[in-house]
Design a protein around this motif. Structure first.
Motif, mmCIF file in Angstrom:
data_model
loop_
_atom_site.group_PDB
_atom_site.id
_atom_site.type_symbol
_atom_site.label_atom_id
_atom_site.label_comp_id
_atom_site.label_asym_id
_atom_site.label_seq_id
_atom_site.Cartn_x
_atom_site.Cartn_y
_atom_site.Cartn_z
ATOM 1 N N UNK A 131 52.468 25.233 19.068
ATOM 2 C CA UNK A 131 53.359 25.242 20.233
ATOM 3 C C UNK A 131 52.763 26.157 21.298
ATOM 4 N N UNK A 132 52.374 25.582 22.427
ATOM 5 C CA UNK A 132 51.908 26.436 23.526
ATOM 6 C C UNK A 132 52.722 26.090 24.778
ATOM 7 N N UNK A 133 52.223 26.443 25.924
ATOM 8 C CA UNK A 133 53.016 26.215 27.130
ATOM 9 C C UNK A 133 53.186 24.726 27.434
ATOM 10 N N UNK A 134 52.275 23.893 26.944
ATOM 11 C CA UNK A 134 52.326 22.460 27.265
ATOM 12 C C UNK A 134 52.601 21.563 26.073
ATOM 13 N N UNK A 135 51.961 21.866 24.955
ATOM 14 C CA UNK A 135 52.024 20.966 23.805
ATOM 15 C C UNK A 135 52.887 21.540 22.695
ATOM 16 N N UNK A 136 53.634 20.676 22.053
ATOM 17 C CA UNK A 136 54.373 21.089 20.862
ATOM 18 C C UNK A 136 54.141 20.030 19.781
ATOM 19 N N UNK A 137 53.477 20.452 18.731
ATOM 20 C CA UNK A 137 53.050 19.528 17.681
ATOM 21 C C UNK A 137 53.586 20.035 16.344
ATOM 22 N N UNK A 138 54.086 19.144 15.551
ATOM 23 C CA UNK A 138 54.572 19.552 14.231
ATOM 24 C C UNK A 138 54.323 18.438 13.231
ATOM 25 N N UNK A 147 57.345 28.523 27.983
ATOM 26 C CA UNK A 147 58.491 28.432 28.896
ATOM 27 C C UNK A 147 59.757 28.976 28.230
ATOM 28 N N UNK A 148 60.679 29.420 29.059
ATOM 29 C CA UNK A 148 61.875 30.075 28.518
ATOM 30 C C UNK A 148 62.713 29.104 27.687
ATOM 31 N N UNK A 149 62.637 27.792 27.967
ATOM 32 C CA UNK A 149 63.390 26.826 27.150
ATOM 33 C C UNK A 149 62.883 26.845 25.707
ATOM 34 N N UNK A 150 61.576 27.021 25.529
ATOM 35 C CA UNK A 150 61.015 27.090 24.174
ATOM 36 C C UNK A 150 61.466 28.373 23.478
#
Lengths: 412, 143
Positions: A274-281, B81-84
């Motif tokens: 999980x970074x600022x752009x991508x979220x992978x699980x 981001x704050x939502x995360x």
């Protein structure tokens, strides 16, 4: 009038839970009330093939329903003494069996003898997956509902017992190790009717390592089915009475279809980025058991990309049972057992799973602690592989299912 | 008119590129904490540890849930981001693992709460900083 009072109560709760500190002197926070909820609209299933997100829920046989994904929960945390606290969580949702025992999801005492260790005792959330302790909290994860192929086979929400957790920083990340033991169970709905499942002892361990963007998690758990009230017990009893000479396969069929006193082992690995752009699980699991209903491999990969407050995502998932039980009619040496053989085959097929799903969805974090989600699932179910569906008739051909869900998720 | 143009020009030059000043992490002047590493601040604000190596317990304080300074603080600290971050805290709270930092009303309330409570850690925009609190970390405006 009742509606207005309920709305006022909910508003008051939200206000209570969102209060900022007004007095600068903090003192000790004794009581904390938090809540979560999902208001969902779902179109799922077909007339003869019902879709459940969990075995504890009623299935949806086509049409549009607000019950499939909707859930509301309240959690009360109390600091009893320094380092000793109590947590109670109640969850209201559509269930096959509604009673007070099922509504109280958690009720435990938590003791923190050192900053790195926590010991808990009571009723706690099952901790087998990445989502396992918060699968009811839709706001906390990306999708409209937990991935059916991966999360549905373990339709256990809590256990009674203890756990011990140790966590500290070991570069390159934060390491956590947990062991637990106790008993678990659930009242579930399957194609043949309702089923009461009790498992004891239930023991396991998991370990995770979490860095800024990465998390890896390993899980092992094992349990024995100590009680199983099934609607097909009479069929199993009949199989037990068949002489070996009349139908040599009967004994092994009965053994494979009987859950009681069978040991099940569960292994899983989970990986998240999980970074600022991508979220992978991604998670993969293997369940092994001599009870065919719990002999399965499953997994999923979820990839999401953030565009400001909107995250677009896709998920691919599968679940596949071990070897399908096949009745060999040539082994039956006496006449009159054909009907019993075909009923046994239907029972075996009803718990055999072979399906996969591709999902596309979007999550919009439109307000702090609130999210709107939309998702489309396209599911392929192979012939005789409808173990994760509620079947009104045998699945003698492959089918596809489309599920559309729209959710409003919130926490407070 | 000349003064107005000069004032506007000065404002443009002096304003930070992203419109943000530094964000400073502060503790009570009586706190034994002299300095915190970025890693320690992440662990404190992400609920990974309720205390320092020394065993001292810390209560983190947060700015209002929908404030721009809170979003900027977590973006600079974690890159997310704050939502995360909000979803992350929902996971921790509803798994019984940790409580989110206590919310204060604004920068001034943050300052006053830290001043009144020796075991707290807070953060604020640097223009609200006074000499009465200790700065233990600074998130630069260009991070």
């Amino acid at each position: 009038m009742r509606k207005t009072t309920s709305c006022r109560c909910i508003l008051l709760l939200i206000l209570l839970c969102n209060q900022h500190i007004h007095a600068f002197d903090l003192g000790t926070e004794r009581l904390r009330l938090s809540g979560f909820g999902t208001l969902g609209v779902t179109s799922a299933g077909k007339e003869k093939f019902g879709l459940q997100k969990d075995f504890i829920h009623d299935a949806q046989f086509g049409g549009v329903s607000v019950l499939t994904d909707s859930v509301f929960g309240l959690q009360l945390d109390m600091n009893l003494f320094q380092d000793l606290s109590m947590t109670v969580q109640a969850v209201a949702e559509d269930r096959a069996r509604q009673n007070f025992n099922n509504i109280v999801d958690w009720a435990y005492l938590s003791y923190r003898p050192t900053p790195s260790t926590i010991v808990r005792a009571g009723r706690m959330g099952i901790d087998l997956f990445m989502l396992s302790e918060y699968r009811n909290v839709g706001y906390a994860y990306l999708w409209t509902h937990p991935v059916v192929e991966f999360y549905k086979p373990i339709s256990l929400s809590h256990y009674e017992g203890f756990d011990f957790k140790y966590g500290r920083r070991f570069e390159p990340g934060f390491f956590e190790f947990k062991v637990y033991g106790g008993q678990t169970g659930s009242d579930i709905k399957i194609s043949n009717g309702e089923l009461a499942l009790r498992m004891r002892p239930f023991v396991g361990a998991n370990a995770s390592l979490e860095s800024d963007n990465w998390k890896v998690r390993l899980t092992y758990a094992t349990t024995n089915t100590s009680r199983l009230d099934t609607p097909f017990q009479s069929l199993l009893n009949t199989l037990n009475q068949i002489p070996q000479t009349a139908w040599p396969q009967a004994a092994s069929l009965r053994n494979s279809l009987t859950g009681k006193d069978k040991q099940t082992h569960y292994y899983s690995i989970g990986l998240a980025y999980d970074d600022s752009q991508w979220t992978v699980q991604s998670e993969f699991a293997m369940m092994t058991s001599k009870w065919i209903s719990l002999d399965m491999t499953n997994g999923y990969l979820s990839v999401g990309r953030r565009f400001g407050p909107v995250t677009l995502y896709t998920v691919g998932s599968y679940a596949k049972s071990g070897k399908r039980l096949r009745i060999d009619p040539t082994q039956i040496t006496v006449s009159g057992l054909d009907s019993l053989a075909s009923t046994t085959q239907l029972l075996a097929d009803a718990s055999h799973t072979d399906q996969n799903t591709i999902s596309l969805g979007a999550r919009w974090d439109f307000y702090p602690r609130m999210a709107l989600k939309a998702q489309w699932d396209h599911t392929w179910v192979r012939k005789n592989g409808g173990g994760l569906l509620l079947l009104k008739e045998p699945l003698d051909q492959a089918i596809t299912l489309n599920t559309f869900s729209l959710n409003l998720n919130f926490v407070f | 008119m000349q003064y107005l143009i000069l004032t506007l020009a000065a404002m443009i030059v002096l304003l930070p590129e992203n419109g943000w000043a530094d964000i400073v992490v502060i503790v009570n002047p009586d706190s034994s904490i002299v300095k915190l590493s970025r890693r320690q601040i992440i662990d404190i604000y992400m609920g990974r540890n309720p205390g320092l190596e020394s065993g001292q317990k810390i209560q983190p304080l947060d700015q209002p849930i929908n404030s721009a300074v809170r979003a900027e603080f977590y973006r600079k600290l974690t890159g997310k981001p704050v939502s995360a971050i909000n979803a992350y805290w929902a996971r921790l709270l509803f798994t019984g693992r940790a409580f989110p930092p206590l919310l204060v009303e604004d920068n001034k309330a943050m300052l006053n709460t830290v001043l009144k409570n020796p075991n707290t850690v807070g953060y604020l925009e640097s223009q609200y900083l006074t000499e009465r609190v200790k700065v233990v970390y600074k998130l630069e405006k260009n991070e």
